[in-house]
Design an enzyme around this catalytic site. Structure first.
Site, mmCIF file in Angstrom:
data_model
loop_
_atom_site.group_PDB
_atom_site.id
_atom_site.type_symbol
_atom_site.label_atom_id
_atom_site.label_comp_id
_atom_site.label_asym_id
_atom_site.label_seq_id
_atom_site.Cartn_x
_atom_site.Cartn_y
_atom_site.Cartn_z
ATOM 1 N N HIS A 179 0.828 -1.207 0.000
ATOM 2 C CA HIS A 179 0.000 0.000 0.000
ATOM 3 C C HIS A 179 0.865 1.261 0.000
ATOM 4 O O HIS A 179 0.576 2.230 -0.695
ATOM 5 C CB HIS A 179 -0.931 0.000 1.222
ATOM 6 C CG HIS A 179 -1.962 1.071 1.188
ATOM 7 N ND1 HIS A 179 -2.969 1.099 0.246
ATOM 8 C CD2 HIS A 179 -2.136 2.171 1.949
ATOM 9 C CE1 HIS A 179 -3.725 2.156 0.449
ATOM 10 N NE2 HIS A 179 -3.239 2.826 1.484
ATOM 11 N N CYS B 212 -7.520 -0.960 -13.186
ATOM 12 C CA CYS B 212 -7.020 0.127 -12.331
ATOM 13 C C CYS B 212 -5.848 -0.311 -11.468
ATOM 14 O O CYS B 212 -5.465 0.387 -10.540
ATOM 15 C CB CYS B 212 -8.145 0.663 -11.447
ATOM 16 S SG CYS B 212 -8.879 -0.567 -10.365
#
Length: 751
Positions: free
Chosen positions: A359, A671
């Protein structure tokens, strides 16, 4: 065996340096196995194996005896990468005699390789005069021990390199994986989790007396805390239990732990590091004791250590100074850690843990910060205030770089800026191939800082707005009004362009501090839509906020993460409809938004057609899809090289999804980070994807490549690579064919 293993590993972990660790290893193994010789050979810079420690051979031979990878019995262990157990070593064809060792007396030989990350770091050897074959138990013990010590030895070697470099002996190079491309030259600021005794950075101090005074102020504060707790609990505890608090206060006495820490501070190190060093030493001592009661006291020592460290770090944090060109270094960086650094001073990131698709790496790409992840052998606590170069193109970190290396990277930095300036001319031009095929390039966002960067680089919409980012940056769930305001800013900034808002996606590697999810296997656990369907109050508030924010703009799309079956989609659609009706009843006039499904698990790939029949669009999340297809944790640096976005199975799944979506006449986008790779973008366009969504940083590069190729050429290239069987072959073919067309794919300099 287990006790011996534990004690040896603990003692080696406590060693001050590599040589001390090796001396402990040979002495303890010799004692545990009741042999007459134990030796360690380690690989040097020339890939020879040097006798580095021995208990039983001539100590004068240490550092002098060196063997090639195929030379002698040690070399045979290295080349075969497996144990060698001999009763008559001198009769083996690979036997080689080194007179300086005095080993001619020893007949029995057992050698096992020390392997770290598939490379043989060294060899552990035990020998004996008597002619006997070491039994299976001996071999198993040595193999198990070498496996446990491999990481310790690698870390100790790296620490030794860092110390040597700090003493003016050249520069050091550490290998990780690229998190975000680019080059950063700056000064390391080591950041660690609060009260983590194992992660305190090594720092020197100039005013020793002030540092000692600061330490005792913090010690006094903890004494007061413990005294207060003792008074509050006195009526509820027995005399024996109450004694624990008295023991804590005794340990904090000036003549006890305080005196040891003061001694270290007088040696020039900062109070937090000195305190952590003393506490960890005492903890190891307690852990090594045979008496269970005393061994359990290690937990008390650690608890006390954390309490004092929290005060030391809190005070130090308040006066932390971030230099210009700060390179943030940590074991596991988080979004909140990035947020503590002034934006104009953050030049680069280095994380010991994690991979390209962690992340924080995705966040780094959104912020365009050169990043290297997964530098797992980096002794990061020793790097504070040291000069670093972060090569985000090749996943390399250089410590204390030479003037020549600095000049080389400064030249690359200038080339980057010139390239970026050239790409800016494409901002207002469409993403259209040479034969007129038009493709939509959208962006992934999460921070307001992304908005201007995205618009400046010609974004035509938002394919993924990560709604969890505002949740991650708060200490509580944001309310409906707060969320409405945040979402409105995004929708207004991009209007009339479409903005795809993913509903709250927490779990896995994204944990909310105020909503902890603790699981043994979080990536296969409670995450994404599973959390929000179980908590409709969270889901409904978020969807209501999205709908209200879209009023008068009508550019909202809602995307559902981690969908694995039809009932989940039906349940989510029912809640969205309910939220829509509630908002309309309150007098708001909103348009019902398109609702799409993220395809990021294998189950969704095989049900893509059925999902598309119930959705308005499909969007592939290639990061998680790759992770789940290949069974590779994308945050685990140890398997980072197995995370292959160009794996044939991944490409086949991507093609299957787009075909299924188009069969139901819905648009299909992607995406994940794969969309931002210019070479992969060529393949995705050929597959038929309608939208590629990526970080704003990569958008101009992708547009540049797609405008330089025809759709027919892309389709021919796709057909060729789909016949290949490895990710490496696909990457090589892709690079070669694009090069043949005069297209530079990765914009990666040769370093």
């Amino acid at each position: 065996m287990l006790n011996s293993l534990r004690n040896i590993v603990q003692e080696v972990n406590a060693a001050r340096d590599l040589q001390s660790a090796l001396n402990i290893i040979v002495a303890r193994i010799k004692e545990s196995m009741h042999t007459q010789v134990c030796s360690v050979y380690l690989r040097d810079g020339k890939k020879n194996y040097v006798l580095m420690a021995t208990d039983g051979l001539n100590p004068k031979a240490v550092g002098k005896v060196s063997l090639r990878a195929e030379e002698g019995l040690v070399g045979r262990v290295v080349s075969r990468e497996e144990p060698l157990n001999l009763e008559h070593a001198e009769t083996h064809p690979s036997y080689q005699y080194f007179p300086e060792t005095g080993e001619e007396r020893f007949s029995s030989f057992l050698g096992v390789p020390i392997i770290h990350h598939r490379e043989v770091l060294g060899v552990l050897v035990v020998q004996q005069v008597d002619r006997r074959r070491f039994d299976e138990g001996d071999e198993a013990f040595l193999v198990t021990l070498s496996a446990q010590l491999a990481g310790v030895i690698a870390h100790a070697e790296a620490t030794g390199v860092v110390v040597a470099v700090g003493q003016g002996k050249g520069e050091a190079k550490f290998i990780g994986v690229s998190g975000c491309s680019g080059v950063a030259i700056g000064e390391a600021v080591v950041i660690s989790p609060p009260a983590d005794l194992n992660s305190v950075p090594y720092q020197v101090v100039s005013d020793i007396e002030e540092e000692i005074a600061f330490f005792y102020r913090c010690l006094a504060a903890v004494r007061n805390d413990i005294g207060r707790m003792s008074d509050e609990l006195r009526s509820r505890l027995s005399r024996e239990e109450q004694a624990l608090f008295d023991a804590y206060l005794a340990m904090l006495d000036d003549a006890s732990l305080g005196g040891e820490v003061t001694e270290r501070i007088r040696g020039g190190v900062c109070a937090p590091y000195a305190w952590a060093d003393v506490i960890l030493e005492h903890e190891r001592n307690f852990n090594s004791m045979s008496d269970p009661y005393l061994r359990d006291r290690a937990a008390d020592v650690r608890d006390l250590g954390r309490r004092v460290l929290a005060y030391l770090q809190e005070s130090a944090q308040m006066c932390r100074v971030y230099p210009d060109n700060t390179i943030l270094v940590g074991e596991e960086l988080t979004a909140s850690m990035l947020g503590e650094v002034p934006a104009d001073k953050l030049a680069g990131l280095v994380s010991v843990e994690g991979s390209r698709n962690s992340h924080v790496a995705i966040l780094a790409r959104a912020m365009d910060i050169p990043t290297v992840m997964g530098v797992i052998d980096l002794p990061y606590t020793k790097l504070d205030q040291r000069k670093l170069i972060v090569d985000g193109y090749n996943g390399i970190v250089y410590l204390d770089p030479s003037k020549v290396l600095k000049s080389h990277y400064k030249a690359i930095f200038k080339e980057e800026q010139a390239l970026q300036k050239d790409l800016e001319t494409l901002k207002d031009k469409p993403c259209e191939t040479t034969d007129g095929h038009r493709l939509n390039l959208w962006v992934n966002t999460g921070l307001m800082a992304d908005v201007m960067r995205s618009l400046d680089r010609g974004a035509e919409g938002v394919g993924l707005y990560r709604t969890e980012v505002p949740f991650l940056l708060r200490d509580r769930f944001p309310g409906e009004e707060e969320q409405t305001k945040i979402y409105r800013e995004q929708l207004e900034a991009f209007a009339p362009r479409q903005v795809t808002m993913r509903t709250l996606d927490v779990g896995g590697d994204k944990a909310l501090p105020y909503f902890p999810i603790e699981e043994d296997n979080p990536f296969l656990g409670w995450r994404g839509i599973r959390v929000t369907l179980d908590h409709p109050e969270i889901f409904l508030v978020q969807v209501r906020a999205m709908l209200k924010a879209s009023e008068g703009l009508d550019n909202l799309r809602i995307m559902l993460p981690m969908i694995t079956n039809i009932p989940e989609l039906d349940a989510a659609n029912a809640l969205i409809l309910r939220a829509f009706n509630e908002v309309m009843e309150e007098g708001h006039r909103v348009v019902y938004p398109p609702v799409g499904v993220m395809v990021e698990v294998p189950a969704a790939v095989y049900q893509a057609k059925e999902l598309a029949a119930r959705a308005d669009f499909l969007s592939v999340g290639s990061n998680d899809l790759t992770q789940y297809l290949l069974a590779v944790d994308r945050n685990n640096a140890r398997v980072a090289d197995l995370y292959q976005s160009m794996h044939p199975a991944v490409l086949s799944a991507l093609q299957e999804v787009v075909e299924a979506g188009h069969a139901e006449n819905v648009d299909v986008s992607i995406c994940g980070e794969l969309a931002g790779d210019p070479g992969a973008a060529v393949l995705l366009m050929a597959m038929g994807y309608d939208v590629l969504s990526m970080s704003a940083t990569n958008l101009p590069k992708v547009k540049s490549v797609l405008r330089a190729i025809s759709k027919d050429q892309a389709c021919a290239l796709l057909a060729e690579v789909m016949c290949l069987h490895t990710a490496e072959a696909i990457e090589a073919t892709l690079n070669t064919r694009l090069q043949d067309m005069g297209i530079k794919r990765l914009y990666r300099p040769n370093v």
